[in-house]
Design an enzyme around this catalytic site. Structure first.
Site, mmCIF file in Angstrom:
data_model
loop_
_atom_site.group_PDB
_atom_site.id
_atom_site.type_symbol
_atom_site.label_atom_id
_atom_site.label_comp_id
_atom_site.label_asym_id
_atom_site.label_seq_id
_atom_site.Cartn_x
_atom_site.Cartn_y
_atom_site.Cartn_z
ATOM 1 N N GLU A 47 4.306 10.846 9.447
ATOM 2 C CA GLU A 47 5.171 10.966 10.629
ATOM 3 C C GLU A 47 5.650 9.566 11.043
ATOM 4 O O GLU A 47 6.817 9.363 11.371
ATOM 5 C CB GLU A 47 4.425 11.647 11.786
ATOM 6 C CG GLU A 47 4.218 13.150 11.590
ATOM 7 C CD GLU A 47 3.264 13.479 10.450
ATOM 8 O OE1 GLU A 47 2.319 12.699 10.207
ATOM 9 O OE2 GLU A 47 3.469 14.516 9.795
ATOM 10 N N GLU A 75 0.836 -1.207 0.000
ATOM 11 C CA GLU A 75 0.000 0.000 0.000
ATOM 12 C C GLU A 75 0.865 1.249 0.000
ATOM 13 O O GLU A 75 0.592 2.234 -0.672
ATOM 14 C CB GLU A 75 -0.928 0.011 1.212
ATOM 15 C CG GLU A 75 -1.878 1.194 1.207
ATOM 16 C CD GLU A 75 -2.876 1.159 2.364
ATOM 17 O OE1 GLU A 75 -3.700 2.063 2.422
ATOM 18 O OE2 GLU A 75 -2.814 0.253 3.210
#
Lengths: 386, 328
Positions: A370, A243
């Site tokens: 992040e 993904e």
């Protein structure tokens, strides 16, 4: 190094280009993340399937063409170049299918791949939960052992197109005595099963395709466990690396997006000041860099080398580039940027604002950027976890 | 389609890397800051012996008949050790250009007895520590003794770069009889080679910083365990990883006579210079005060980045070239 395509690859490209030119709907379909748009997209998936273009890289017995990774890249490039519809089947064909090919039983392959390729069965992902987002190992939805299978109880959320999908795959806790990433299994189930409730949730871009999915004593037979019991984490990590990586965002998409941005700039030259011209130039360079980098990655994969945590780098790069492309477009549009949908003065039917809102999901889904930066720092560069 | 170096290219580069690690040490580099010339003794001769200087010359001249793509990973290695010698100018630019016009200087250059610096017409200062200058003037290229043109010494922030202003301009007699198609590649060759060096500099800055923040502890744990530092390191890697393929592609384009080679070179420099500047900034900040000293080696790499990032066109300058190509 050889940056040329073989004759058969060029032949493949011209056939794909000709077919797409003749078959891509002249007017863009309504968003596949709305109820009406989803049905139209499903029909388009069937058209692709009937011409063996829905899953070019799969074997012929599953509706594909046995295309190489290179041909897959070529097809993607032509697909986006032709402005063809979004792939509502992508969660199934790009994320679940590679896992079924690698970990699935023969029964699972026979049962699930063909209807997925045809677009008849549409898959949603069941990862995030109210208390498990970026920290996916905090999953609480559980599957209790019963005769012949499992009983699932709990909740999944942020399931893309969950409101329209027929099936769901995801992670569930099959061993309540184990914590974090241990004791999880990868289960597949129809959303029509008894005890499943799907509630649509409006997304930032206004489409209703998001969903939260509730499970109350839902029976999942043993044959629908993908990979081993309690081995779901490893299986899921294989999904998320695809993904994050190559499969979901092929370079063709960004090459096409930047080409459209250049067209927009050409249509409104008065809006292109030096700073915006520079910004357009930079995203054009970046899209080229992304394409070249993909060629490098595919070369590595074909050479049998693993890509692994580098897919996190890939995801950061394309998702942030995608946001920049759309931010620039909105700046070019100036006061027209806010106009969407049926608004008479909207440029390109408001596609740029819509695309901007959609692009903002990229740095969040499949693990926020992040978290990806932490993964890169820890697993690629070797910095200490704590 | 195949986007990777060949096994031969990898092996040759590894040999160069070993040689550089052995001879181009931080101590040797530091010594060049004290001297007037940016060269490390023995190193140039070793590179000549190994065949690196003649890599791009035809075999009839004792060269290897290879191309820009072959030499570029070696230049990345040269950047990694901040090699001060004029490898970019001499091996990657002057050799193929002078070979094309059968220059009589070529044999001595390949043998390592003569070094060359490249100067474009718009360069306000040039490298002053080579024997020859390959200099652009009046839309032609000239090969001249450096001493005849080089004037007052200039001081670079990078103490290993001996720079100077020109005191004179070349006259017609030194003009080379270059095939225009070769002359047209000179800028691309220089820019791509320099971009490869910038990638190597950035990689070293990143590697050194990662090693430092793994070892250095504050608040009872490694500095590198702090997310703010992790993200700086990831962003540096991201910039370097996505600049590298642009450099390799531009080198490939030069070797294949691609009419867009100049464009590809500018794309490479734009991203390589930005990546190297980011690497320098993050390296300094993540080290803290220790990297703000000249006792610590890191400043020699950072200063090379700051010098090269602007020499032969800044990232902005090269983006402007790309911008023009895009019709913007």
């Amino acid at each position: 190094m050889d940056l040329t395509w073989s004759e058969s690859e060029q032949q493949f490209r011209s056939e794909a280009r000709a077919w797409l030119q003749a078959n891509v709907p002249a007017n863009p379909l309504p968003s596949g993340d709305t109820a009406d748009g989803f049905r139209l997209h499903q029909q388009w998936e069937k058209t692709l399937f009937d011409n063996r273009y829905s899953v070019v890289s799969w074997g012929e017995q599953y509706g594909g063409r046995g295309a190489s990774l290179w041909e897959w890249l070529i097809f993607e490039e032509e697909y986006y170049r032709a402005g063809a519809p979004q792939r509502v089947s992508q969660n199934g064909i790009f994320l679940l299918a590679p896992i079924i090919f690698e970990y699935g039983t023969d029964w699972q392959k026979q049962r699930y791949l063909l209807p997925m390729a045809e677009g008849v069965e549409q898959w949603g992902q069941g990862w995030s939960e109210p208390d498990a987002g970026s920290d996916l190992a905090g999953i609480k939805s559980r599957a209790d052992r019963v005769d012949g299978g499992w009983r699932v109880t709990g909740q999944k959320t942020w399931t893309t197109r969950g409101a329209f999908c027929t099936h769901l795959f995801g992670l569930f806790r099959t061993d309540p005595d184990q914590e974090r990433h241990r004791g999880l299994s990868y289960l597949m189930m129809p959303l029509t099963a008894d005890g499943v409730t799907v509630n649509g949730v409006g997304r930032l871009d206004g489409d209703e395709g998001f969903a939260e999915v509730f499970f109350e004593d839902v029976f999942v037979p043993d044959e629908d466990v993908l990979g081993g019991v309690n081995e779901g984490w490893a299986v899921a990590m294989a999904t998320t690396s695809s993904e994050r990586g190559l499969t979901l965002r092929s370079p063709g998409r960004f090459i096409a997006a930047v080409a459209k941005l250049r067209e927009l700039a050409a249509r409104m030259p008065q809006a292109v000041d030096a700073r915006l011209a520079d910004a357009i130039t930079q995203v054009w360079i970046d899209a080229e860099a992304y394409q070249l980098s993909t060629l490098k990655t595919v070369t590595k994969m074909l050479d049998g080398q693993s890509v692994g945590a580098e897919s996190s780098l890939n995801k950061i790069f394309w998702s942030e580039m995608d946001v920049r492309i759309h931010e620039i477009a909105l700046e070019l549009l100036g006061p027209l940027a806010e106009l969407v949908d049926e608004s008479p003065a909207a440029v390109d039917a408001g596609a740029w604002m819509k695309g901007f809102l959609f692009s903002l999901s990229g740095p969040i889904y499949a693990g926020t950027n992040e978290i990806q930066r932490n993964i890169v720092a820890e697993r690629v560069l070797g910095l200490p976890r704590r | 389609m195949k986007f990777a170096l060949t096994e031969d290219q990898v092996l040759f580069t590894e040999a160069v890397r070993e040689l550089l690690a052995d001879q181009c040490t931080p101590t040797a580099l530091r010594a060049t800051w004290q001297a007037d010339a940016g060269t490390i003794s023995r190193l140039w001769a070793s590179l000549a012996e190994m065949g690196v200087l003649g890599l791009l010359a035809p075999e009839s001249y004792g060269g290897m008949g290879l191309g820009a793509l072959d030499v570029h990973p070696m230049l990345v290695e040269a950047g990694r050790v901040a090699m001060p010698d004029p490898i970019v100018d001499t091996a990657a630019v002057a050799v193929p250009v002078l070979a094309s016009c059968q220059s009589e200087s070529l044999a001595s250059i390949i043998a390592g007895d003569t070094s060359v610096a490249v100067a474009f017409a718009d360069d306000p200062v040039v490298r002053a520590d080579t024997d020859l200058l390959l200099v652009e003037y009046g839309k032609r290229w000239h090969l001249v003794e450096s001493a005849s043109l080089v004037g007052v010494a200039e001081q670079s922030v990078d103490g290993a770069r001996a720079m100077a202003s020109l005191k004179a301009l070349p006259d017609e007699s030194s003009a080379l009889n270059l095939d225009p198609t070769i002359a047209a590649t000179i800028r691309a060759r220089a820019i791509v080679a320099q971009s490869a060096v910038l990638i190597g500099l950035a990689r070293h800055l990143l590697d050194e910083t990662v090693a430092y923040v793994q070892a250095r502890e504050q608040f009872g744990k490694p500095v590198g365990a702090q997310q703010a530092i992790k993200h700086k390191m990831s962003d540096t890697l991201l910039a370097v990883e996505y600049a590298g393929p642009l450099v390799a592609r531009a080198a490939y384009s030069i070797d294949h006579g691609d009419p867009d080679a100049g464009l590809h070179a500018s794309m490479a420099k734009a991203n390589a210079a930005d990546a190297a500047k980011l690497a320098a900034r993050h390296a300094l900040q993540s080290h803290g005060a220790i990297a703000y000293t000249v006792e610590y080696d890191l400043h020699m790499w950072m200063k090379r980045v700051w010098a090269l990032a602007s020499h032969w066109g800044t990232a902005d300058h090269h983006r402007a070239i790309v911008r023009t190509h895009l019709g913007l």
